[in-house]
Structure formats: C-alpha cells, structure tokens
Design an enzyme around this catalytic site. Structure first.
Site, mmCIF file in Angstrom:
data_model
loop_
_atom_site.group_PDB
_atom_site.id
_atom_site.type_symbol
_atom_site.label_atom_id
_atom_site.label_comp_id
_atom_site.label_asym_id
_atom_site.label_seq_id
_atom_site.Cartn_x
_atom_site.Cartn_y
_atom_site.Cartn_z
ATOM 1 N N ILE A 7 90.004 -35.168 11.777
ATOM 2 C CA ILE A 7 88.979 -35.056 12.816
ATOM 3 C C ILE A 7 88.544 -36.435 13.313
ATOM 4 C CG2 ILE A 7 87.116 -34.896 11.106
ATOM 5 C CD1 ILE A 7 85.694 -32.943 13.120
ATOM 6 N N CYS A 8 88.182 -36.487 14.573
ATOM 7 C CA CYS A 8 87.557 -37.640 15.215
ATOM 8 C C CYS A 8 88.507 -38.841 15.261
ATOM 9 C CB CYS A 8 86.236 -37.949 14.516
ATOM 10 S SG CYS A 8 85.071 -38.910 15.493
ATOM 11 N N HIS A 9 88.197 -39.921 14.540
ATOM 12 C CA HIS A 9 89.019 -41.126 14.520
ATOM 13 C C HIS A 9 90.103 -41.087 13.442
ATOM 14 C CE1 HIS A 9 85.617 -42.614 16.887
ATOM 15 N NE2 HIS A 9 86.393 -43.611 17.281
#
Length: 184
Positions: free
Chosen positions: A111-113
């Site tokens: 998730i995300c970065h």
C-alpha cells in the site's frame, strides 16, 4: 466467512517510518480472519511507527530478515509511509526477502509508497499496480502499468499482487488481501 486459520502472514517494515494505520489495520484484518501476523524488520527490538510526520506507537519485532525465508510464511504485507519503503529498498536482505515471495508464487500486498520496495526487488515489470500517485512515474519507468484505483488485484505474474493507494483505502485493502491470502 473467509478464514486465514493456520496461515502466517509476514509484515515487513523498516525500524522507523512505517505509516501506523497501514501496519495496524491490515494486521487487524489478518487477525480477525484467524491468521497469524508476524512483524518482520531489518533489526530486532522495536519499530517506530508514524502518523504521517508525527511519531506514533512502537511495535515489537518478531523476526529479522536474513534469518528467515518466504517458506516460513504464507503471504507478505508491505505497509507504506514514505521513509519505510525507502529504507527497505536500501537493505539487500529486505529486498531479497520480498523477491523470494514472488519466486515462491506467494501473494504480496503493498500500500501507498510500499511499491518502491517492489521496484527495487525487480518484480513489477509487466504487472498492473496502484500506489500513492507520486510513485506513478517510478512504477511506469520500472515496466509496470499504473492505475488509479482504491485496490488493484494483479494475477498477471508468478503470484497475486494486491496494491492500494492510501490510508483512506485501508478497509478495501484489508478485505482484498484477506480474500487473496485465503485462496493461497
């Protein structure tokens, strides 16, 4: 009801910088489904989580990369935060650990970065992913197709890859990873 009974799920984080909600909410989803989450890091002791730029809680490390293999786990979760995946992608043992899940055909959720670590592991070429929007160019330059979706499930490769954009997407991310991990 979907169950992860008997499954051990690795959560890989750096010693500092993981986005707390991106660790704790998927962790809780795994526990509620009957799975056993294990906190893996590059050092023993405790990891420092963050709530964006503010220090959050600390969490006990269960296992250290370099001392275990993907064979000891059924799936892998890579939480985000900006500093967390940036540190992981600089650690050869962490990168090897991530790559080993792809080599073993085991599901991975990021998730995300967190896809920064996937890029470093060389596992995104030909895959479709979502992420925090600023990673779009990095993923495309590494040979991936980037999509702007709450959660994306990619099965065009050696394993199932579940990706998500940001903390607002955590409920959908948790549901998707539990469902995918249960099928393994």
């Amino acid at each position: 009801m979907i169950t992860l009974q008997g499954k051990t799920i690795a959560f890989l984080v750096a010693p500092e910088g993981v986005e707390q909600a991106e660790l704790t909410e998927p962790w809780q989803a795994v526990r509620e489904a009957g799975g056993t989450p294990r906190l893996v890091s590059t050092q023993s002791g405790r990891v420092q989580a963050f709530n964006h730029l503010d220090r959050g809680d600390t969490f006990h490390v269960d296992e250290v990369v370099g001392e275990l293999t993907a064979g000891e786990h059924d799936a892998l979760v890579l939480p985000g935060g900006v500093a967390n995946p940036d540190a992981l992608r600089m650690d050869p043992a962490a990168v090897d650990f991530v790559r080993s899940f792809f080599d073993a055909g085991k599901p991975v959720a990021a998730i995300c970065h967190a896809p920064w670590t996937l890029i470093e592991a060389g596992v995104v070429r030909g895959r479709t992913l979502t992420s925090w929007p600023s990673l779009r160019s990095d993923l495309v330059n590494a040979g991936a197709k980037w999509v702007d979706q709450q959660v994306h499930l990619c099965t065009d490769g050696p394993n199932t890859l579940i990706t998500s954009r940001k903390p607002d997407d955590l409920p959908a991310f948790g549901d998707a990873l539990v469902t995918a991990f249960a099928k393994r």
